[in-house]
Scaffold this motif. Structure first.
Motif, mmCIF file in Angstrom:
data_model
loop_
_atom_site.group_PDB
_atom_site.id
_atom_site.type_symbol
_atom_site.label_atom_id
_atom_site.label_comp_id
_atom_site.label_asym_id
_atom_site.label_seq_id
_atom_site.Cartn_x
_atom_site.Cartn_y
_atom_site.Cartn_z
ATOM 1 N N LEU A 303 0.641 -1.516 0.050
ATOM 2 C CA LEU A 303 0.319 0.020 0.331
ATOM 3 C C LEU A 303 1.018 0.940 -0.068
ATOM 4 N N THR A 304 1.741 0.915 1.141
ATOM 5 C CA THR A 304 2.356 2.643 1.548
ATOM 6 C C THR A 304 3.779 2.391 -0.222
ATOM 7 N N LEU A 307 -0.370 2.960 -3.603
ATOM 8 C CA LEU A 307 -0.641 3.706 -3.790
ATOM 9 C C LEU A 307 -0.195 4.878 -2.581
ATOM 10 N N ALA A 311 -3.444 6.495 -0.548
ATOM 11 C CA ALA A 311 -4.114 5.849 0.891
ATOM 12 C C ALA A 311 -4.569 6.029 2.241
ATOM 13 N N VAL A 324 -9.031 0.273 4.599
ATOM 14 C CA VAL A 324 -7.944 1.533 3.405
ATOM 15 C C VAL A 324 -9.205 2.627 2.891
ATOM 16 N N VAL A 377 -1.725 -5.696 -4.946
ATOM 17 C CA VAL A 377 -1.846 -4.263 -4.869
ATOM 18 C C VAL A 377 -1.785 -3.578 -6.035
#
Length: 386
Positions: A303-304, A307, A311, A324, A377
């Motif tokens: 995610l880091t 996105l 996010a 999220v 992701v």
């Protein structure tokens, strides 16, 4: 001959369908990496140890007979020890913890009674309370658990809930855990205003980071705890339980007699065997925690990386889920595009009671390997245009 018309009851008409169940049909494509379902990892189910427990149980003909409605005594004893309580009479075994919630709602709630739930909500709880035609009100979830300050304001203004239902450890879908301050405050409100707290706790043993909160039983006498072996052993065993004051257990047991008479003596004996084998169980649960720690870390990293600032989320400390937020993105509208890119999730709107969760989504990290989580992701980022 035309098919007969089926008219649902007023109670059933009040029940919202499960968007999660409907979504599963979209994720059956082999090219879709699904982070939608709330399933434990199949490869972590202890098949060989369960087979041994089954072999032992099937050798005793008495374990192929009916048992009492409250459940097999040795299994109730094992669950009491597992939960850290002294009195097995406070334990009733059910067909999964969902049945416990269903029976509690029908035993304690009349049509029109106020029931307070988390918002976003565990969908199974919402359906249960809708089925008894309760007046369901959503209490916002914060990073410390449900907003008990707001609940106190509601009660001071005249609200009188019969039940406050919460998933206080590794919330589904929110992922957060209620701290000791929120737990103590909620227990004080329960004593003051006379409602029952139902703590729905399928994920509590799956902590892989951080500090364990104080168990609910230390905060008061108006607390009902639900548990299950589905997330640490196997869902197919279908053994859950309700821990409550004996007066509540008596009500639920009476109602349960009209539902299915009793649960499976056979699987309850298996669960008693598995829960009593503490050295094995502790090692098994730790292996599950290790796997989920690795997968949660992979999700946070992905995610880091993919996105970034698009996010907003809190890194999971346990359980199976990450909530999220993608500000400005309609996650329901995005889902079709995401599936076309080969990834699935559950839109936040599926869990909303009264608050707007349209830009949120739930991701489960439990069933995918870390490399697949990164790929999933990456696909989500591509679908969202980030």
């Amino acid at each position: 001959m035309s098919a007969p018309v089926v008219t649902p009851s007023a109670a059933l008409s009040n029940v919202r369908g499960s968007a999660i169940r409907d979504l599963l049909s979209l994720t059956e494509r082999p090219d879709v990496l699904s982070m939608a379902g709330g399933l434990p990892a199949t490869e972590l189910i202890p098949q060989e140890r369960i087979a041994l427990a089954a072999q032992r149980a099937v050798g005793d003909r008495n374990l192929l007979q009916y048992t009492v409605s409250a459940g097999l005594r040795e299994c109730r004893d094992a669950i009491a020890r597992h939960e850290g309580i002294d009195d097995p009479e406070q334990v009733l075994i059910t067909h999964g913890s969902q049945q416990a919630l269903f029976l509690l709602a029908h035993a304690l709630v009349d049509p029109g009674d106020l029931v307070v739930v988390d918002d976003p909500v565990y969908v199974g709880a919402l359906q249960v309370f809708q089925s008894v035609r309760a007046d369901v009100r959503g209490l916002p979830l914060t990073d410390r658990g449900i907003d008990t300050d707001l609940l106190e304001q509601w009660c001071e203004a005249g609200a009188r809930p019969v039940i406050v239902h919460t998933v206080s450890s590794f919330h589904n879908p929110g992922g957060v855990t209620a701290d000791d301050g929120r737990r103590a405050h909620l227990a004080r409100l329960a004593e003051r205003y006379g409602f029952w707290i139902i703590d729905d706790n399928p994920y509590g043993q799956l902590r892989f980071r951080g500090t364990e909160p104080t168990p609910w039983r230390h905060f008061g006498d108006r607390i009902i705890s639900l548990g299950t072996v589905s997330k640490i052993l196997a869902p197919a065993l279908r053994v859950g339980w309700c821990v409550a004051p004996t007066a509540v257990i008596a009500l639920v047991e009476r109602l349960r007699q009209g539902a299915d008479l009793c649960g499976s003596t056979f699987t309850q004996a298996m669960v008693a065997d598995l829960l009593t084998d503490r050295d094995w169980l502790d090692g098994h649960v730790e292996s599950v925690r290790d796997a989920y720690r690795s997968r949660a870390t992979a999700l946070v990293d992905a995610l880091t990386t993919h996105l970034g600032s698009a996010a907003e989320f809190t890194a999971p400390e346990g359980g199976m889920f990450c909530w999220v937020r993608l500000p400005g993105v309609d996650t329901t509208a995005l889902l079709g595009e995401a599936v076309e890119h080969g990834v699935a999730y559950v839109p936040g709107s599926a869990f909303a009671v009264s608050r707007d969760a349209g830009d949120c989504l739930r991701l489960s990290f439990a069933t995918l390997a870390p490399a697949d989580i990164d790929r999933a992701v990456t696909r989500l980022a591509a679908a969202s245009g980030v």
